[in-house]
Design an enzyme around this catalytic site. Structure first.
Site, PDB file in Angstrom:
ATOM      1  N   ARG A  27       0.815  -1.210   0.000  1.00  0.00           N
ATOM      2  CA  ARG A  27       0.000   0.000   0.000  1.00  0.00           C
ATOM      3  C   ARG A  27       0.848   1.259   0.000  1.00  0.00           C
ATOM      4  O   ARG A  27       1.997   1.251   0.418  1.00  0.00           O
ATOM      5  CB  ARG A  27      -0.911   0.029   1.238  1.00  0.00           C
ATOM      6  CG  ARG A  27      -1.984  -1.036   1.280  1.00  0.00           C
ATOM      7  CD  ARG A  27      -2.983  -0.727   2.385  1.00  0.00           C
ATOM      8  NE  ARG A  27      -2.347  -0.610   3.697  1.00  0.00           N
ATOM      9  CZ  ARG A  27      -2.915  -0.043   4.754  1.00  0.00           C
ATOM     10  NH1 ARG A  27      -4.138   0.497   4.644  1.00  0.00           N
ATOM     11  NH2 ARG A  27      -2.284   0.003   5.916  1.00  0.00           N
ATOM     12  N   ASP A  80      12.418   2.501   4.531  1.00  0.00           N
ATOM     13  CA  ASP A  80      11.374   2.432   5.551  1.00  0.00           C
ATOM     14  C   ASP A  80      11.952   2.072   6.913  1.00  0.00           C
ATOM     15  O   ASP A  80      11.557   2.627   7.945  1.00  0.00           O
ATOM     16  CB  ASP A  80      10.284   1.446   5.146  1.00  0.00           C
ATOM     17  CG  ASP A  80      10.812   0.044   4.864  1.00  0.00           C
ATOM     18  OD1 ASP A  80      12.009  -0.124   4.577  1.00  0.00           O
ATOM     19  OD2 ASP A  80       9.995  -0.911   4.922  1.00  0.00           O
TER      20      ASP A  80
END
Length: 260
Positions: A12, A105
Site C-alpha cells: 500500500r 522504511d
C-alpha cells in the site's frame, strides 16, 4: 507551510498532509491506497487537497511504482524527494555494511522511534519491530547507533510458502494458541511464534550488548496481530514512519536555513 509525507510499501501507499514539517504538526488529511489503485490519486483523494509546499517520502516498492506516484504529484508544483539511508541522519548512525542498501522504511522508522525515545528525556537502547509483508527487527544502541537487524517473512508469505511447498496443504485462517490441535491453528501459531521468537532473541542480544533494558516499539499494518504473542511489553506506534519523515524534513530545512 503544508507538508506531504508519503510511505510506499510493498502493498500500500500511505500518505499524510501536515500543517507544517515538524514533529507533532497538525494533520490536515490522510489516506491509503493499494498499489494497484495509486494511478487514481490525482483525480481522487489528492484532487481537493491544499497543495503541499514540500514533500518527503520513503519507498521500498521499486522505481516503476515511484514513477507512478510522481506522475500523480504533477497536479502540484512540488519537488518529489525520497529518503535514502545514509551514514548518519537526524541523530541516528547507520551500522549497515553498505549504508545506502538499508531499506528506507527501516531507516526512517528508526529515526522516528529514536526521536520518540529521546523526547521522553532518557536515552536507552531501542528494539523496533515492523510487521508488514516482511518483518524486520532492528537493534539501536543507547548512543543511537543502528547495530543490525533481522529480516523475516511476514505471516502471508509464510503461509503461501507452505501452501506452495507442501502437497495438499490449504491454509484457512486459524487461531494463535499454546497447543494447536488442528492444522489451521498450528500454521497460524507457528508463524506468529516464529516472529515472536526472533524478537525475543534480538531483545536478549541487545540487552547483553548495551547492559540496559531496551525500549520495545512495534509498527506496521499487522502489528496489532503480533502484540498478544510477544514475550515483552511492546508499544504499538502506527505512525512511526511518518514521525521519522517529519523529523528528517524539519532537520533538513533547519540545515538549509542555517546555510543561507
Amino acid at each position: 507551510m503544508t507538508f506531504l509525507a508519503v510511505d510506499v510499501g510493498n502493498t500500500r501507499l500511505k500518505w499524510t498532509l501536515y500543517e507544517h514539517a515538524a514533529p507533532g504538526a497538525r494533520v490536515l488529511a490522510h489516506g491509503a491506497e493499494f498499489l494497484e489503485q495509486i494511478d487514481r490519486l490525482a483525480e481522487g483523494a489528492w484532487a481537493d487537497l491544499p497543495p503541499p509546499q514540500s514533500m518527503l517520502g520513503c519507498i521500498v516498492a521499486g522505481q516503476a511504482v515511484k514513477h507512478r506516484v510522481q506522475e500523480q504529484m504533477e497536479i502540484w508544483d512540488v519537488e518529489p524527494r525520497w529518503v535514502v539511508a545514509t551514514d548518519a541522519e537526524a541523530g541516528l548512525t547507520n551500522g549497515y555494511d553498505f549504508p545506502s542498501r538499508l531499506g528506507a522504511d527501516r531507516w526512517v522508522a528508526m529515526i522516528g522511534g529514536r526521536h520518540r525515545l529521546l523526547s521522553r528525556g532518557h536515552a536507552r537502547p531501542m528494539l523496533l519491530v515492523m510487521v508488514g509483508t516482511a518483518v524486520t527487527v532492528e537493534a539501536v544502541s543507547t548512543e543511537g547507533r543502528f547495530l543490525g537487524g533481522l529480516i523475516l517473512p511476514g505471516h502471508g508469505i509464510m503461509l503461501r510458502a507452505l501452501e506452495s511447498g507442501t502437497a495438499g496443504l490449504h491454509v484457512p485462517t486459524g487461531d494463535v494458541c499454546d497447543f494447536p490441535t488442528n492444522t489451521s491453528d498450528g500454521l497460524t501459531s507457528g508463524g506468529t511464534y516464529a516472529i515472536a521468537g526472533a524478537c525475543e532473541r534480538m531483545y536478549q542480544s541487545l540487552f547483553r550488548q548495551c547492559s540496559a533494558e531496551p525500549l520495545c516499539l512495534m509498527t506496521g499494518g499487522a502489528g496489532w496481530k503480533m502484540l498478544p504473542a510477544m514475550t515483552r511489553p511492546f508499544e504499538l506506534v502506527e505512525s512511526l514512519i511518518f514521525d521519522g519523515l517529519l523529523v528528517i524534513a524539519e532537520q533538513r530545512q533547519a540545515f538549509m536555513d542555517s546555510a543561507l
